[in-house]
Every structure is written in C-alpha cells, then in structure tokens.
Design a protein around this motif. Sequence first.
Motif, PDB file in Angstrom:
ATOM      1  N   GLY A 210       0.841  -1.189   0.000  1.00 18.87           N
ATOM      2  CA  GLY A 210       0.000   0.000   0.000  1.00 18.87           C
ATOM      3  C   GLY A 210       0.878   1.241   0.000  1.00 18.87           C
ATOM      4  O   GLY A 210       2.079   1.167   0.287  1.00 18.87           O
ATOM      5  N   MET A 211       0.289   2.362  -0.340  1.00 20.88           N
ATOM      6  CA  MET A 211       1.079   3.596  -0.428  1.00 20.88           C
ATOM      7  C   MET A 211       0.163   4.809  -0.448  1.00 20.88           C
ATOM      8  O   MET A 211      -0.920   4.778  -1.053  1.00 20.88           O
ATOM      9  N   ILE A 212       0.610   5.861   0.209  1.00 21.54           N
ATOM     10  CA  ILE A 212       0.002   7.191   0.094  1.00 21.54           C
ATOM     11  C   ILE A 212       1.095   8.165  -0.308  1.00 21.54           C
ATOM     12  O   ILE A 212       2.168   8.201   0.299  1.00 21.54           O
ATOM     13  N   VAL A 213       0.836   8.950  -1.343  1.00 24.27           N
ATOM     14  CA  VAL A 213       1.734  10.021  -1.785  1.00 24.27           C
ATOM     15  C   VAL A 213       0.974  11.331  -1.656  1.00 24.27           C
ATOM     16  O   VAL A 213      -0.142  11.461  -2.172  1.00 24.27           O
ATOM     17  N   GLN A 214       1.577  12.310  -0.962  1.00 17.04           N
ATOM     18  CA  GLN A 214       0.933  13.609  -0.749  1.00 17.04           C
ATOM     19  C   GLN A 214       1.758  14.734  -1.362  1.00 17.04           C
ATOM     20  O   GLN A 214       2.984  14.745  -1.231  1.00 17.04           O
ATOM     21  N   VAL A 215       1.076  15.679  -1.988  1.00 15.16           N
ATOM     22  CA  VAL A 215       1.700  16.905  -2.485  1.00 15.16           C
ATOM     23  C   VAL A 215       0.908  18.083  -1.932  1.00 15.16           C
ATOM     24  O   VAL A 215      -0.125  18.475  -2.483  1.00 15.16           O
ATOM     25  N   PRO A 216       1.339  18.666  -0.810  1.00 19.61           N
ATOM     26  CA  PRO A 216       0.642  19.828  -0.254  1.00 19.61           C
ATOM     27  C   PRO A 216       1.056  21.099  -0.995  1.00 19.61           C
ATOM     28  O   PRO A 216       2.224  21.276  -1.329  1.00 19.61           O
ATOM     29  N   LEU A 217       0.095  21.957  -1.256  1.00 24.32           N
ATOM     30  CA  LEU A 217       0.355  23.151  -2.065  1.00 24.32           C
ATOM     31  C   LEU A 217      -0.260  24.400  -1.452  1.00 24.32           C
ATOM     32  O   LEU A 217      -1.404  24.371  -0.976  1.00 24.32           O
TER      33      LEU A 217
END
Length: 307
Positions: A210-217
């Motif tokens: 499993g995986m979560i990738v986050q890009v906060p902007l």
Amino acid sequence: MKPRIFIDGEHGTTGLQIRARMAERTDVELLSIPEAERRNAAMREDRLNEADIAILCLPDDASREAVAFLAGNASTRIIDTSTAHRVDPAWAYGFAEMDGAQRARIAGARLVANPGCYPTGAIALLRPLRQGGLVAADHPVTVNAVSGYSGGGKQMIAQMEDATREDHIVAPHFLYGLDLAHKHLPEMRTFGLLDREPIFAPSVGRFAQGMIVQVPLHLRDGVTPEQLETALADHYAGQDIVTVVPGAEAQALKRIDPTELAGQDTMKLFVFGSKDGRRANLVALLDNLGKGASGAAVQNMDLMLRG
C-alpha cells in the motif's frame, strides 16, 4: 505461437508478483530459469534472447547488464522495472495514463521503463496541473509519502517480519531518504514537468503493501482546489485505472487507509482543500507493488502485446 515472456529476476518481490498476476493466463508462454541458476549469466542471456518481451526485475547494474546481453537483438522488447533507464529519452516511460499519447508510445516501443512507485503517485497528481497552468514549473514542490515495507524487497520484508533477526525492525513507522537525494527524484522532476527537483520525504510503515503520496500546495492567486480537482478529473476521464474521487466524497473523509488498494493495480487521486480555498493537499493512493511496480509492468506488457 504464443508470445514468450521472460521475467529476469522472477524470484524477487516484484518478479514474484508479476508471476502471480500471470499464473492463470493462457495467452503467453512464460520462460523461466530455476532459482538456483538465477546467477547463471549464460542461461539468463539465452532466455533474454529467446523472449519476445523480457521484464527486468533487477537492481540497476544488473538491468544494464541484461540490456547489454541483448545488444544486436532487435526483436526482444524490454520492460525495465529498475531506475536505470527511467529518464533516458530512448526509453518510453511506462505510465500510460500520464498523457493522451503515452499509451501509443508504450504500445509501439521496444524499450519501456517502468515507473517508480512514489513517482507514479506524484506525477499523476502534478503533471495535469502543470499542463493546465495551475502549478508553476518553479513552484517549490514537496512530496511526502509512506509505503508498505514490501517496497524494500526481501531484506526489508525479513527485517519487518522475522523477530529472530538481529536487525529486526520494531518501529511502527520510519523516515528515510534523509539526504534529500532519493533515486526517484529525476523522474519526478522530468515527468512532473518541474524546473527543479521537489523536496521528497519518503517513509515506510508497518504494513506489507500500500502507499500514500501527498503533495501539499499553497495555491496561486485565482486558483482554487475545485479547479485542481476538475483538471485531474478531465485528464483521467474515460479510463478506469486512475480515478479521481469527487470533491464532496473526498471532503467527507476523516482518514485514508494506505492499504485500501493493496493487491489492486489501480490508483485513486484526491484533492483536499482548506476552508479559505488557499491551500490544497493532493493525495494519491495505490499499492506500491501494484500500480507502483508489478501491476504496472503487466499493464505495459499488455499494451506492447496489443501494439
């Protein structure tokens, strides 16, 4: 004659998962070598040259060696799951949903570089927004991610699961890549259409897949979270591998489980916006061994077989 497929490195984590996905298939012939002979260079070279498609599930140097074994052989097509060729312009980048024309590029290519798991999520989020002018090329992008420990291969799996080992890992979660020089950065920058490499903070959790990738902007003036969601939804419309969760449904969520798509070869994207509309958190959810590795390799193989 059925297409002949050779998985070079079939006894590793990625190779085993590719074999599992192909176990019931009758439309291809799988070439193989015994695990005890996996270091037999002559046998590997023979299988590579016999194959219609060779899928390389190897470290970078071994992948380069396998490609060298095929020098002068224009008939064997290659899918490389290592990082060795991902930003090489001679290789098609194996993320079919990335662009409208990418599926055809993969289908017609002899050389295909399978994307990394973390970049698959980051590029899926960033590229459509860059193409739409919603994120600037020089934006100071940060990518935060957590992966299942299977992404570290057999050694990491053993460290997590075998409590008798001296190097057994007991921590529920750990951060790595602390030198800010992770091997996935070049492809994030190249295919994310960024002018500079993002700051990337990867981590590993105590779950297998499993995986979560986050890009906060922080958003530019005049850009709203709703525009980001629309741009992503429009980009991925018409196919069922990468889907965008509608805004109302996303905003109603209280948490995201990184294991939700374990065992699946799809990816979900989310846009979460702040109440003032000035900030957004872009999130990709996938299986690090599914759409992030083995599943993507099989998808690319199928495109190549049809092409």
